[in-house]
Design an enzyme around this catalytic site. Structure first.
Site, PDB file in Angstrom:
ATOM      1  N   MET A  30       0.652  -1.164   0.027  1.00  0.00           N
ATOM      2  CA  MET A  30       0.052   0.026  -0.104  1.00  0.00           C
ATOM      3  C   MET A  30       0.982   1.224   0.220  1.00  0.00           C
ATOM      4  O   MET A  30       0.552   2.545   0.496  1.00  0.00           O
ATOM      5  CB  MET A  30      -0.890  -0.130   1.180  1.00  0.00           C
ATOM      6  CG  MET A  30      -1.881  -1.276   1.130  1.00  0.00           C
ATOM      7  SD  MET A  30      -3.438  -0.879   2.152  1.00  0.00           S
ATOM      8  CE  MET A  30      -2.749  -0.529   3.509  1.00  0.00           C
ATOM      9  N   GLY A  36      11.326  -2.908   5.526  1.00  0.00           N
ATOM     10  CA  GLY A  36      10.687  -4.121   5.694  1.00  0.00           C
ATOM     11  C   GLY A  36      10.150  -4.414   4.217  1.00  0.00           C
ATOM     12  O   GLY A  36      10.140  -5.906   3.838  1.00  0.00           O
ATOM     13  N   HIS A  37       9.453  -3.465   3.789  1.00  0.00           N
ATOM     14  CA  HIS A  37       8.864  -3.800   2.265  1.00  0.00           C
ATOM     15  C   HIS A  37      10.119  -3.981   1.338  1.00  0.00           C
ATOM     16  O   HIS A  37       9.886  -4.950   0.329  1.00  0.00           O
ATOM     17  CB  HIS A  37       8.365  -2.382   1.767  1.00  0.00           C
ATOM     18  CG  HIS A  37       6.883  -2.214   2.339  1.00  0.00           C
ATOM     19  ND1 HIS A  37       6.700  -0.924   3.182  1.00  0.00           N
ATOM     20  CD2 HIS A  37       5.831  -2.561   2.356  1.00  0.00           C
ATOM     21  CE1 HIS A  37       5.564  -0.985   3.549  1.00  0.00           C
ATOM     22  NE2 HIS A  37       4.926  -1.840   2.934  1.00  0.00           N
ATOM     23  N   GLN A  64     -10.140  -2.713   2.333  1.00  0.00           N
ATOM     24  CA  GLN A  64      -9.786  -3.399   3.667  1.00  0.00           C
ATOM     25  C   GLN A  64      -9.888  -2.343   4.712  1.00  0.00           C
ATOM     26  O   GLN A  64      -9.321  -2.637   5.878  1.00  0.00           O
ATOM     27  CB  GLN A  64      -8.522  -3.905   3.304  1.00  0.00           C
ATOM     28  CG  GLN A  64      -7.297  -3.164   3.346  1.00  0.00           C
ATOM     29  CD  GLN A  64      -6.111  -3.558   2.524  1.00  0.00           C
ATOM     30  OE1 GLN A  64      -5.954  -4.268   1.349  1.00  0.00           O
ATOM     31  NE2 GLN A  64      -5.040  -3.857   3.607  1.00  0.00           N
ATOM     32  N   LYS A 156       5.020  -9.888   9.322  1.00  0.00           N
ATOM     33  CA  LYS A 156       4.437  -8.962  10.505  1.00  0.00           C
ATOM     34  C   LYS A 156       2.732  -9.344  10.355  1.00  0.00           C
ATOM     35  O   LYS A 156       2.386  -9.240  11.631  1.00  0.00           O
ATOM     36  CB  LYS A 156       4.755  -7.639  10.360  1.00  0.00           C
ATOM     37  CG  LYS A 156       4.192  -6.685  11.433  1.00  0.00           C
ATOM     38  CD  LYS A 156       4.491  -5.308  11.373  1.00  0.00           C
ATOM     39  CE  LYS A 156       3.618  -4.638  10.289  1.00  0.00           C
ATOM     40  NZ  LYS A 156       2.386  -4.365  10.901  1.00  0.00           N
TER      41      LYS A 156
END
Ligand code: PAF
Length: 286
Positions: A30, A36-37, A64, A156
């Site tokens: 998103m 992390g991405h 979502q 995560k």
């Protein structure tokens, strides 16, 4: 690096790659990317190799988010994201808009949803009732658009990864799901785009999620312990951080996501904690 914003163009490209036997690695996001991405992107490249193609989608999926959630103020910085992805050697960034993904005014031209009915129910599903329906629907759409051989998700969001793996198995999607480890800040806080919402005091106290995981690890190191007892202890531990408001802490089987009565090594733990309006999640295999 190519930036593609229409479904037709993305599918045309993916079909062309498929015809030539080029493997496609996919990382759905998103946006507002952090290290992390980028570790998921690195993993996708490792899997498909230099001859393969890596596609990253950036799309803040409205379906979502619940009506009272942070859709409008979800952090965005497309320019910075594109720069990072270009530096990572990504081949294509897919950036559709809402009209492309959910046609018709406010999505009225769209009425088909994908619902996983078991693993999506507890924890995140209980706190955010329509969340996983939105995730499974948009991920299905993205899989049908990008046609990946392999898709990488972060650990995560443990429950999200479990729900997607189940959906892929149940609906026979011809692709492999990889779940890559959580990246943490120096003090242990799991990296998340939502960390940006925290003020300095909240940020300092947010490490309590990681400390709660560590406390549970320590508690089950030598013996098993009742889930009710450990939950009560952790509730006290977490709310000792004055800005923390516990949403849930759960102990469950990592395959079925069913709660366990006795917590032992190998049990999965997950928790969600609010700091003001910001809701953080984390998890670990004990
Ligand atoms: O994990 C996320 O960022 C989102 O839930 C996903 C998988 C990109 C779907 O919108």
């Amino acid at each position: 690096m190519q930036i593609v914003s229409t479904i037709t163009a993305m599918q045309r490209l993916a079909k062309k790659w498929q015809r030539t036997g080029t493997r496609i690695g996919f990382v759905p996001t998103m946006g507002y990317l952090h290290a992390g991405h980028l570790s998921l992107v690195k993993r996708a490249r490792q899997v498909v190799g230099k001859s393969g193609k890596v596609v990253v989608s950036i799309y803040v999926n409205p379906t979502q988010f619940g009506p009272k959630e942070d859709l409008a103020k979800y952090p965005r910085d497309l320019k910075r994201d594109l720069k990072s992805l270009c530096e990572m050697g990504v081949d294509v960034v897919f950036t559709p808009n809402d009209a492309e993904m959910y046609p018709g005014k406010t999505g009225s031209g769209f009425s088909t949803y994908v619902v996983e009915e078991k693993l999506s129910r507890p924890m995140e599903g209980a706190s955010r009732p329509t969340h996983f329906r939105g995730v499974t629907t948009v991920v299905t759409k993205l899989f049908n658009i990008v046609l990946p051989d392999v898709a990488v998700f972060g650990q995560k969001d443990f429950q999200q990864a479990a729900v997607i793996q189940r959906m892929v198995a149940d609906l026979n999607f011809p692709l492999q799901i990889i779940v890559a480890p959580t990246l943490r800040e120096r003090d242990g806080l799991a990296m998340s785009s939502r960390n940006k919402y925290l003020d300095a005091e909240q940020r300092a106290q947010a490490v309590i999620l990681f400390h709660a995981l560590q406390a549970a690890q320590a508690a089950v190191k030598k013996k098993s312990i009742s889930a009710a007892r450990l939950k009560a202890d952790l509730k006290e531990f977490i709310t000792a951080a004055p800005l923390a408001r516990l949403d849930y802490v759960e102990f469950f089987d990592p395959e079925t996501l069913q709660p366990v009565a006795q917590v032992k090594r190998g049990t999965q733990m997950a928790l969600a904690v609010f700091f003001g309006k910001t809701r953080l999640i984390d998890n670990a295999r004990l």
